[in-house]
Structures are given as C-alpha cells and as structure tokens.
Design a protein around this motif. Structure first.
Motif, PDB file in Angstrom:
ATOM      1  N   GLU A  79       0.836  -1.197   0.000  1.00  0.00           N
ATOM      2  CA  GLU A  79       0.000   0.000   0.000  1.00  0.00           C
ATOM      3  C   GLU A  79       0.868   1.244   0.000  1.00  0.00           C
ATOM      4  O   GLU A  79       2.017   1.218   0.451  1.00  0.00           O
ATOM      5  CB  GLU A  79      -0.966  -0.010   1.183  1.00  0.00           C
ATOM      6  CG  GLU A  79      -0.296  -0.096   2.520  1.00  0.00           C
ATOM      7  CD  GLU A  79      -1.306  -0.174   3.670  1.00  0.00           C
ATOM      8  OE1 GLU A  79      -1.017   0.388   4.723  1.00  0.00           O
ATOM      9  OE2 GLU A  79      -2.364  -0.806   3.491  1.00  0.00           O
ATOM     10  N   ILE A  81       2.603   4.448   0.998  1.00  0.00           N
ATOM     11  CA  ILE A  81       2.993   4.961   2.302  1.00  0.00           C
ATOM     12  C   ILE A  81       2.256   6.268   2.585  1.00  0.00           C
ATOM     13  O   ILE A  81       1.887   6.564   3.706  1.00  0.00           O
ATOM     14  CB  ILE A  81       4.520   5.199   2.317  1.00  0.00           C
ATOM     15  CG1 ILE A  81       5.258   3.854   2.324  1.00  0.00           C
ATOM     16  CG2 ILE A  81       4.933   6.062   3.493  1.00  0.00           C
ATOM     17  CD1 ILE A  81       6.744   3.970   2.107  1.00  0.00           C
ATOM     18  N   ARG A  82       2.011   7.024   1.544  1.00  0.00           N
ATOM     19  CA  ARG A  82       1.449   8.359   1.715  1.00  0.00           C
ATOM     20  C   ARG A  82      -0.057   8.358   1.962  1.00  0.00           C
ATOM     21  O   ARG A  82      -0.572   9.171   2.712  1.00  0.00           O
ATOM     22  CB  ARG A  82       1.769   9.181   0.472  1.00  0.00           C
ATOM     23  CG  ARG A  82       1.814  10.659   0.695  1.00  0.00           C
ATOM     24  CD  ARG A  82       2.409  11.348  -0.505  1.00  0.00           C
ATOM     25  NE  ARG A  82       2.210  12.773  -0.443  1.00  0.00           N
ATOM     26  CZ  ARG A  82       2.946  13.589   0.278  1.00  0.00           C
ATOM     27  NH1 ARG A  82       3.925  13.133   0.993  1.00  0.00           N
ATOM     28  NH2 ARG A  82       2.697  14.889   0.283  1.00  0.00           N
ATOM     29  N   THR A  83      -0.772   7.446   1.302  1.00  0.00           N
ATOM     30  CA  THR A  83      -2.234   7.499   1.430  1.00  0.00           C
ATOM     31  C   THR A  83      -2.837   6.255   2.072  1.00  0.00           C
ATOM     32  O   THR A  83      -4.021   6.224   2.357  1.00  0.00           O
ATOM     33  CB  THR A  83      -2.894   7.662   0.041  1.00  0.00           C
ATOM     34  OG1 THR A  83      -2.566   6.512  -0.749  1.00  0.00           O
ATOM     35  CG2 THR A  83      -2.408   8.910  -0.667  1.00  0.00           C
ATOM     36  N   ARG A  84      -2.035   5.215   2.250  1.00  0.00           N
ATOM     37  CA  ARG A  84      -2.494   3.935   2.804  1.00  0.00           C
ATOM     38  C   ARG A  84      -3.437   3.190   1.869  1.00  0.00           C
ATOM     39  O   ARG A  84      -4.094   2.239   2.288  1.00  0.00           O
ATOM     40  CB  ARG A  84      -3.192   4.143   4.165  1.00  0.00           C
ATOM     41  CG  ARG A  84      -2.275   4.519   5.277  1.00  0.00           C
ATOM     42  CD  ARG A  84      -1.595   3.301   5.849  1.00  0.00           C
ATOM     43  NE  ARG A  84      -0.352   3.646   6.512  1.00  0.00           N
ATOM     44  CZ  ARG A  84      -0.234   3.974   7.788  1.00  0.00           C
ATOM     45  NH1 ARG A  84      -1.284   3.950   8.540  1.00  0.00           N
ATOM     46  NH2 ARG A  84       0.938   4.282   8.302  1.00  0.00           N
ATOM     47  N   GLU A  85      -3.548   3.632   0.619  1.00  0.00           N
ATOM     48  CA  GLU A  85      -4.396   2.908  -0.331  1.00  0.00           C
ATOM     49  C   GLU A  85      -3.567   1.840  -1.031  1.00  0.00           C
ATOM     50  O   GLU A  85      -2.361   2.016  -1.219  1.00  0.00           O
ATOM     51  CB  GLU A  85      -4.980   3.868  -1.370  1.00  0.00           C
ATOM     52  CG  GLU A  85      -6.084   4.726  -0.801  1.00  0.00           C
ATOM     53  CD  GLU A  85      -6.853   5.482  -1.863  1.00  0.00           C
ATOM     54  OE1 GLU A  85      -6.327   5.628  -2.972  1.00  0.00           O
ATOM     55  OE2 GLU A  85      -7.961   5.934  -1.562  1.00  0.00           O
TER      56      GLU A  85
END
Lengths: 320, 517
Positions: A79, A81-85
């Motif tokens: 996923e 790292i920045r948005t967890r998507e």
C-alpha cells in the motif's frame, strides 16, 4: 507449439524477475531517506527508526526484496505509504485516465495529420504545402509545457471556453469529461500529429509518382478517385508503422501534459511517488508498466508464431 | 458528396459549440481551493505535511486555536486551561454538546483516547510534541487533566495544532491504522473522498455545533503543484482560492484588480545553516571539519556582513517577504522589536577574512533546494558574497536528498526554511540545544541550553522573551550556525466578492466564516 510457448513464457518470467530486481534496487538508489521524507523535517531519531521498522526499511535489501517479491507474486504490491491505499487499486484508478488521454490525443493527431499530409502531398511545392509543413515544424518544435499554458491562457482565461484543468470521469459527465480532456489531448497529440503528417506527406508523394498511379491518371480517372481509392491506402502503410512506434511515446508525453492540466493520471502518479519516496508505489507502478510491455511482447511473439510456423520451429525468422 | 461534407462540418461545429458552451465557473455552493502539494495521511496522529494542516483546519478542530494576532483561544475547549502544581498539572474544560462528524459525542473520554493515541500510537508524529505529558486523566465528562514531568510552557501552543485534535474513538476502532482513509473528527465540514494527487472533498457537517459558520455545502481542495498552472486556474475561474501565490504574481494580481491578495508574515524563517561539527552524521559524535567556515567565527561573521537582507528581499522576492535575522518572526509577541539586523559592510567583511588568514577570499559550497525561487535566492546571495571575497558554488539538490545529506554532515552550508511554530520554543530549542533533534550542525553551548530550557519552564511572557533575547544574542552574534535571512509571507488570492477571510500567521487557510458577498 507447446515447446515454443513454454520457452517464451519462461523467458518472460526471467525478464520480469530481472526487471523486478532492477526496479527494487533502482528505487533504493534514489538519494534521500524515505523515512526522512515520511517523518518530515521535525522527526527525531527515534521516530525515524520507528518508521524504518514499520515499513521494513531497516531490514537488509535482499530480505526486503524477497519479502516484496513474495507478496507481489500473490498480487499484493503493498500500500502507498502516503495514502495507505492499495498500490493495485491506485494504479487501477489512474491507468484508464491516461489511456483515455492517450486515445483522444491519438484521435486528434490522426484527424489533423492524415488530411493535412494528403493535402500537402497533392499540392506539393505550393504555398499550401509550405504552410502545412511550417505548421508541422511548429508542432514538432513547440514544447508541450509552453503550448499547454498558452492554450489555457487563451481558451480558459481569455475566452472562458474550456476549463483550465481537472478531470471528471466520463460515466459521471461525458461532456464535462470531454471539455476537460480536449486541451490536454490536443497538446499531447500535437507532436504526434506533426510526425504523422510528415510521414503521410512523404509516403503519398512517393505513391503519387508510382507507375500505377500515372496509369490511373492517364485512364482519365477523377482526381479524388485516384488519390483516395488508389494512392491513399498504400500510402498509409508506413504511417501505421510509425503510429505504432509513436503510441508508446504518448504515455511518456502524458507525464508532462498531466502536470500542466492537472489530470490525475498515471504520469502524475509516477512523478509524485518518486518525489515523495513512496517506495511501494514507485515499485508497483514501474513493475506493472514493465509487466504490461513484457506481456504485450509475449502476445506479439505468440501471434507471429501462429502466422509464421518457421518461427516456432526454428526459434527465429532467419535461422532456418 | 458536397452535401455530405457540409453535414460533417455542421456536426463538427455543433460539437465544438457543445464542448465550449458549458459553465466554466465553479458552482457557488462549492468552494474550490488550490493547494501546491498533496497532503500525506489525513490522520492527525500520523500527519506531518503543512498542506495537511489546511485540510484539518476544516474537518478536525483543536482544543485551542490561534487568531490573526497569534493569541491562543479555546476552540473545542470551553476556556483557557488552568495551570497548577507549579506548572506540572494542566486542567482543560471541554465545550459541552459537541459531536464528532459521525454523531458520537466528543467528551473527556474521547479526548483522553485521542491524546493517548497521539502519545502512544506506533509511528505517531505527535509523540515528541507531547513528550512532557506523563498521564491524562478524566476528571468529569467534560474535564481532562494532563500531568507533566516538568513545567512546559509551550504545551498550550502544542495543543493548538495536530496534537490537540480529538478523533472519533468509534471511527478509530472501526478503521484502525486506516483511519486516514475516512477520518472523522469535529469540524464544520466532514470528509467525503480523496483522489490522490487530484482532490480532497469535504461536505458541510450535520453535527457541527456552530453550523452557521459553514457557508459552503462543499469544499474541494485541488492539488495543483505548478505555480503558473495554479495561477491560470485562478484567472480562469476554475479555482476560487489560490494558496501560495509567488511574490511576482501577487503584484500582477493586485494590479489586475479582480482579486483580493492576502499576505501575512509567517511564523517560520529561512536561513543558511552552516555546518560546524557534523562530520559523519547527526547521530555520531561531533568532529573537526577542518574548514575556515566551520572553525573560524570571523569567516562566518564576514559572510553575514556580506549580505544585505533588505536587498535580498527586493531582488529575490520583489519585496513581498519579510527580512529578518532571528528565528522569531515579527508577528510573534516574543519578537524583540529593539533588535537591529546587521547591515551590509563589505569592507569589514574583507577585513575579517584577511584577519582569518584569507586575504584572497574563500570558496565554499552552498546547497539550495532545486526550485526556481530558491535558485534565485541562492544566486542573489552568491552575487552579494562575491563582492566580499566569497566564491560560492551553488549546489541545487532535490529536497529529500538535501535533508538526508544535511543529516549526514555532507553539506557545508544549506539554505533551508522552517515553517515555524506559535511558541518560539518550536523555532529554536530543537535546532540550537546540544543534541537537539534538528541540530544538524552539532554545535553545543551549555549556556545557551540553560537559557532555552529555562524558557520552557516559566510561563511569564516577559521573562521568557528576555531569555530568548539572550539566547539569540549568543546564537546570531557568536556561533552563527544559522544565518537567519527572511520570514516567508503566505500569500493567498481569491475573488473580491469572497468576504470574511482573515489571514493568520500560521498561513493556514480557514474558510469557516467566509462567504460570497
């Protein structure tokens, strides 16, 4: 045939493994500590250590690679790292946008290039030919960033005809989608149109001086019939070859165009993920792109072998 | 045949008309704000980006906030906190009847849950901010009590930022570490969706305690990194509010007369950090760099004297930023109004260089962040210092790489900014104390530490200001590990019929209370 298939698939798998290794180590060679980027300027040593541990960045690179490869083989690219998507989900959302942009720009390029190229060839060495050539030279030499900004200033700021930027999915608003995609598609297609126009012109000039065309003229056929029925089809063959080669370049050009027109596509995704050292996203994006190329090549090889049995028997056209 | 062509042209004309005739302007009940950067995680515990704070300002309110005069006022707290036990106990009364945007109550239990999450969650970026807090107690449904290791004056300012943002325990329990994908806090607007690198959409909350303050049904934050593109979108009406207008563009926008241009001096600073003792890395023992710039204070003073801060502001920033020579911005009540920045004195700079054994000048490398504005800043400095005998080589570097190199002691000098904090402690302590988490130059002076530590403990503003003045005298007059050059102004532009906007020195956009005229 089965032997050939197994051999080609094995080569593709090895290629993908090499690519995955290059991608993984390449991303880690980008200067700058991802933990530092994530933690920000005010992160302390303990915070940085925690981030490294959380994302497995403290493990030796071979361990990190094997861990990532194991998950990737199961279709899990991790996923962001920045948005967890999820990386796969992020790419799945972005790729169609860039494909739409590339498709539209291709359409625009063909719409401009083919008639202009034919017209220029038919009227060669006239002022019209000169004008069309000059326009194509502009299309080749004007940087897309400049052209994009000029179009925004003219069509959005001055005339308020088109929105300056953004994206609306076509299933939400078809017209809104086209209004937003028109300028970026034109900018992206301008360079391609210039290349195709020149190719069409050269090809048509060559065909128009061929013996069978002279025969057609001498038979007293109408000009339009000679040009479109006899010359045009043959003239298009080298254009189609160039078109195929240039289409890949469209995806590369989309990186700049998407930045100017704020189109949330694949190009922006790559740029942003590199700048934010979003390792899983960069790795995923590059791996998916490379896999697509490998898969397409594999399909092309297989289709060749179906068309030409000598390939699957000898492993090459020239081997015999 | 001819008729067919006519039909084709007519169709083409109609298509162009249809494409160009649609409404180009944003709908009035939706306000579109353009930011220059995509925020990171929208979780107050994990977030770290500046632009993320702009989103939070609309959907995650805090126990306290600051106004345009930098006064701290209670936002979700009912009043300013009560300090007791010699500064080691802080009691906070909460506003009653407040609900999170999922309808669950924001009470003392929820606030304790949130602050404990900030303090204890793995990967929390708030932990160091709340490090002085040892425990949090629920006194009654609307009162919490914070116990501290030692008195810590900047705590209330800390709670006026992300550390003071309560999050919905129900949402946290449901989403776990994916809370950032659908954050729920208290705010006039609530989270709707996020398209990475494109937009973040909020809608008016049905649970907010003061709904009259939210005049827009929707807020759309669009991410437009390029300054020119952001500006073109403002002029075309595709966005309503432009964040971080470039100084030159702000002058042009003012001349156009269509837009309001709000400029406020920020809380931070930009300076040149001069490495003095960091030889092998920030976490390693200090070492001797062996260069005159690092070892000889006369060389650093000469460099300082070669610079004209006012001229730098005029040439690099069209006079739109605020020159300065300390880590405290003029907007702060702790700012020392009596301080005069050193004027440019090329002759004295040359004398100092000669006295340092460098009569033929001195060459060093200055690292700058590789963007057009910082390159211009670097070039102005390079030109000015050359007259005093400094031969500066500019080394443009991508931001993340430069930060890593700075940590690792690879830079001689680095032009870098700090976004700033409400309490001056946040601008000085961690950069200037021995072993401070951001002290990348590894300088250490226990007398400066004593002053800065004492300023943390006492609450009297005048006494604290005096301590900071003494510390800054030592930092800027002697060791010069940071040459403070200017304070960035946050410049915002929006149409003139947008009313009620107040620029706050933290530079965050606050749409609450703003409406179309």
């Amino acid at each position: 045939m089965l032997d050939f298939l197994v051999r080609r698939v094995a080569i593709s798998v090895v290629t993908l493994l090499v690519i995955s290794l290059i991608v993984f180590t390449g991303v880690r060679m980008i200067p700058g500590d991802p933990a530092r980027v994530m933690g920000g300027t005010d992160a302390d040593a303990a915070g940085l250590a925690e981030i490294r541990q959380k994302y497995g960045l403290d493990a030796p690179i071979p361990v990190q690679y094997l861990r990532w490869l194991g998950l990737a083989l199961r279709g899990d690219l991790g996923e962001s790292i920045r948005t967890r998507e999820s990386v796969v989900w992020t790419v799945a959302r972005k790729l169609p946008i860039t494909m739409e942009l590339a498709g539209l720009s291709l359409l625009i390029a063909l719409t401009i290039a083919i008639p202009a190229g034919v017209f220029s060839a038919v009227r060669r060495n006239t002022v019209w030919d000169f004008l069309v050539n000059a326009a194509s030279l502009c299309g080749l030499s004007v940087p897309s960033f400049w052209l994009g900004l000029m179009l925004i200033l003219l069509l959005s700021v001055r005339l308020h005809w088109l929105p300056a930027s953004g994206f609306v999915p076509p299933w939400e608003d078809v017209l809104g989608n086209l209004r937003r995609m028109l300028m970026p598609a034109f900018v992206l297609g301008a360079g391609l149109a210039a290349v195709l126009m020149r190719q069409t012109r050269n090809s048509m000039i060559e065909i128009l001086s061929a013996d069978y065309i002279r025969t057609a003229w001498s038979k007293g056929l109408a000009g339009r019939a000679v040009i479109f029925r006899h010359a045009f089809r043959n003239g298009l063959i080298p254009v189609v070859t160039i078109l195929g080669l240039q289409t890949g370049a469209l995806m590369g050009g989309a990186v700049v165009t998407e930045q100017i027109f704020v189109v949330p596509g694949f190009g922006r995704l790559i740029v942003e993920s590199v700048f934010t050292r979003d390792y899983p996203l960069v790795q995923g994006v590059v791996l998916i792109t490379a896999s697509t190329y490998v898969l397409v090549n594999l399909l092309v090889d297989l289709s060749y072998s179906l068309l030409n049995p000598r390939i699957r028997i000898g492993g090459g056209t020239g081997g015999g | 045949m001819r008729r067919t062509y006519r039909g084709t042209w007519a169709l083409l004309g109609l298509a162009i008309l249809a494409l160009t005739a649609g409404p180009a302007l944003a709908q009035k009940k939706t306000l579109v704000v353009a930011l220059n950067q995509d925020p990171d995680l929208l979780d107050p515990t994990l977030a770290r980006t500046y632009v993320g704070r702009i989103i939070f300002a609309h959907m995650c309110e805090k126990l306290f906030d600051i106004d345009e005069h930098l006064r701290i006022f209670p936002q979700l707290a009912a009043s300013m906190p009560t300090i007791s036990d010699g500064g080691k106990t802080v009691t906070i009364k909460l506003r009653g009847g407040v609900k999170f945007n999922d309808g669950t109550p924001m009470n003392a239990e929820a606030v304790k849950f949130s602050l404990d999450r900030h303090r204890e969650m793995k990967g929390s970026n708030r932990r160091s901010e709340l490090e002085p807090v040892t425990s949090i107690e629920v006194v009654d449904p609307l009162t919490i009590r914070l116990r501290l290791k030692s008195p810590f004056s900047p705590l209330v300012a800390t709670l006026a930022d992300r550390s003071g943002m309560p999050v919905s325990p129900a949402a946290v329990n449901k989403l776990g570490d994916k809370f950032a994908t659908a954050p729920v806090c208290v705010g006039p607007w609530s989270f709707v969706e996020r398209v990475p690198q494109d937009r973040i959409v909020l809608e008016k909350s049905t649970h907010y305690f003061d709904p009259g303050q939210a005049h827009f049904d929707r807020l759309v934050f669009r991410i437009i990194p390029d300054d020119n593109v952001r500006l073109a979108n403002l002029r075309s009406g595709d966005i309503d509010v432009m964040h971080l207008v470039a100084p030159t563009d702000s002058l042009n926008l003012k001349k156009e007369g269509r837009f309001e241009v709000a400029s406020v001096t920020g809380l931070g600073y930009t300076g040149i950090t001069i490495n003095q003792r960091n030889k092998t890395g920030k976490t390693q023992p200090p070492g001797d760099l062996g260069t005159p710039l690092a070892n000889d204070p006369r060389v650093r003073e000469a460099f300082d004297l070669s610079l004209d801060r006012e001229a730098i502001n005029q040439v690099a920033w069209d006079g739109q930023y605020t020159p300065g020579c300390t880590p405290i911005a003029p907007v702060s009540p702790f700012y020392d109004k009596s301080r005069k920045c050193p004027g440019r004195d090329v002759a004295k700079a040359k004398q100092l260089l000669a006295a340092a054994g460098l009569p033929n000048g001195y060459a060093f490398e200055l690292t700058i962040v590789n963007d057009p504005q910082q390159r211009r800043f670097g070039e102005v400095i390079q030109g000015m210092a050359r007259e005093a005998g400094f031969n500066i080589t500019l080394r443009p570097s991508e931001f993340a790489s430069a930060l890593t190199d700075d940590d690792n002691g690879k830079l001689q000098a680095f032009a870098i900014g700090w976004s700033g904090r409400v309490d001056p402690d946040g601008n000085i302590h961690q950069f200037q104390t021995c072993g401070g988490s951001l002290n990348t130059t590894l300088v250490c002076d226990e007398s400066i530490d004593a002053l800065l530590n004492r300023a943390r403990e006492i609450s009297d503003q005048a006494q604290r200001a005096k301590l900071y003045r003494e510390a800054i005298d030592k930092i800027t007059g002697g060791r010069r590990n940071v040459l403070y050059i200017y304070h960035l102004n946050y410049i915002l532009a929006f149409p003139k019929n947008l009313k009620g906007y107040h620029a706050v020195p933290d530079g965050l956009i606050r749409i609450k209370g703003v409406s179309w005229n």
